[in-house]
Write a protein that holds these residues in place. Structure first.
Motif, PDB file in Angstrom:
ATOM      1  N   ASN A  94      -1.978  -8.179  -9.980  1.00  0.00           N
ATOM      2  CA  ASN A  94      -3.238  -7.488 -10.240  1.00  0.00           C
ATOM      3  C   ASN A  94      -4.380  -8.238  -9.553  1.00  0.00           C
ATOM      4  N   ASP A 136      -7.384  -7.265  -8.973  1.00  0.00           N
ATOM      5  CA  ASP A 136      -8.669  -7.069  -9.652  1.00  0.00           C
ATOM      6  C   ASP A 136      -8.931  -8.167 -10.673  1.00  0.00           C
ATOM      7  N   GLU A 142      -4.655  -0.848 -10.777  1.00  0.00           N
ATOM      8  CA  GLU A 142      -5.004  -2.262 -10.614  1.00  0.00           C
ATOM      9  C   GLU A 142      -5.290  -2.636  -9.162  1.00  0.00           C
ATOM     10  N   HIS A 143      -5.162  -1.655  -8.244  1.00  0.00           N
ATOM     11  CA  HIS A 143      -5.231  -1.955  -6.813  1.00  0.00           C
ATOM     12  C   HIS A 143      -4.215  -3.044  -6.462  1.00  0.00           C
ATOM     13  N   ALA A 197      -1.954   1.867  -8.484  1.00  0.00           N
ATOM     14  CA  ALA A 197      -3.274   2.338  -8.065  1.00  0.00           C
ATOM     15  C   ALA A 197      -4.365   1.866  -9.024  1.00  0.00           C
ATOM     16  N   SER A 230       0.853  -1.191   0.000  1.00  0.00           N
ATOM     17  CA  SER A 230       0.000   0.000   0.000  1.00  0.00           C
ATOM     18  C   SER A 230       0.890   1.242   0.000  1.00  0.00           C
TER      19      SER A 230
END
Length: 324
Positions: free
Chosen positions: A291, A293, A275-276, A273, A253
């Protein structure tokens, strides 16, 4: 249709990304693509440059989990009581492990003194000599080589073992990764040959025996994919917990930001950011891309070449659409 898109991707590799040695794509925990290029194979071991840093980050999480470290807010110099602070130096005393992991520690040099670093008898002490100065902790400054050796030195002090031994038992072995030995260079020619090699299973160590923190590890593309799966699964691999979910979440993070390039950074991981997710990125086009997501991991091992095309752009343009 998928076969056609894979053909387009491989044509792009041949034309614009020709130093790629191997690529593994994992989707929903399964390998959906694996291929090797330029005479390399699944057995090839490539120098992954700064991807090494992200693996050092995982090792810090494991050291915290196992009680070898109690906090990353400890001052760096607590681990080096033998180090003599230079006269007039007033910054190094305040720098913490957290500052090192987030690349927010200040240094005295303007451009990285590569030759002096490589030829010094103790890479950790050399790095400590460069740490501090007039800057203040808290401002992002990416350190390719200098800072990470201080971190691997701390791991040695905290665990009482070499970094390779600690990693072998607690990370590599549980993931089925083999790194056979340390290697120390005695001549520049040996180091240059290492950059080009594809058959060495090693982790570079400095003359004092401490494994390099910012570079120097060789892995296969599948090894890199396993590291990516560990992160995607929150620290668990094959049902076995390796590193705490809390550390994985924290380290991937945003903890700092390279403002000039608007790039968020965790603990030795780049944060994606869009692809979280996150990525471990090494010179020459080496990458572990995670990734969540898409439940996808992409690992690309690349033979060294300066000024290569951006791998994240490549993944977003070619790989993501095939396997989404």
């Amino acid at each position: 249709m998928k076969r056609e898109k894979i053909g387009e991707m491989e044509a792009a590799i041949a034309a614009d990304y020709s130093n790629i040695a191997g690529m593994v794509v994992r989707k929903d925990g399964k390998t959906v693509y694996e291929n090797y290029f330029g005479g390399c194979t699944a057995e090839s071991r490539i120098h992954i440059f700064s991807v090494t840093k992200s693996i050092v980050s995982i090792l810090f999480g494991i050291a915290l989990d196992k009680g070898y470290l109690d906090s990353i807010d400890r001052k760096v110099l607590e681990f080096y009581p033998e180090y003599t602070v230079k006269r007039g130096e007033k910054t190094i005393q305040h720098i913490t492990i957290r500052d090192m992991l987030t690349m927010t520690a200040p240094y005295k040099y303007k451009s990285t003194p590569y030759t002096k670093y490589f030829t010094s008898p103790d890479w950790v002490k050399f790095s400590l000599d460069m740490l501090g100065g007039k800057g203040q902790p808290g401002v992002f400054r990416y350190a390719p080589l200098i800072g990470p050796d201080i971190l691997t030195g701390i791991l040695v002090k905290a665990t009482g073992r070499s970094v390779l031994d600690f990693a072998g038992e607690n990370l590599f072995s549980p993931l089925g990764i083999t790194v056979e030995r340390d290697i120390t260079f005695h001549r520049k020619e040996e180091q240059m040959a290492f950059y080009k090699a594809t058959d060495m299973s090693v982790w570079v160590a400095g003359p004092n025996g401490v494994n390099a923190g910012g570079w120097g590890l060789t892995l296969s593309a599948m090894d890199m994919a396993k590291i990516g799966e560990l992160i995607r699964n929150g620290g668990v691999y094959g049902g076995t917990p390796i590193v705490s979910e809390e550390w994985v979440r924290e380290s991937t993070s945003e903890q700092s930001r390279w403002k000039e390039r608007d790039l968020p950074y965790g603990y030795l991981w780049w944060v994606l950011a869009r692809e979280h997710g996150c990525a471990a990125i090494g010179d020459g086009g080496n990458i572990i891309y995670v990734n969540p997501d898409q439940n996808m991991v992409v690992a690309i091992a690349s033979r060294f070449q300066p000024r290569v095309k951006d791998r994240i752009e490549f993944i977003r343009k070619y790989v993501g659409p095939i396997f989404e």
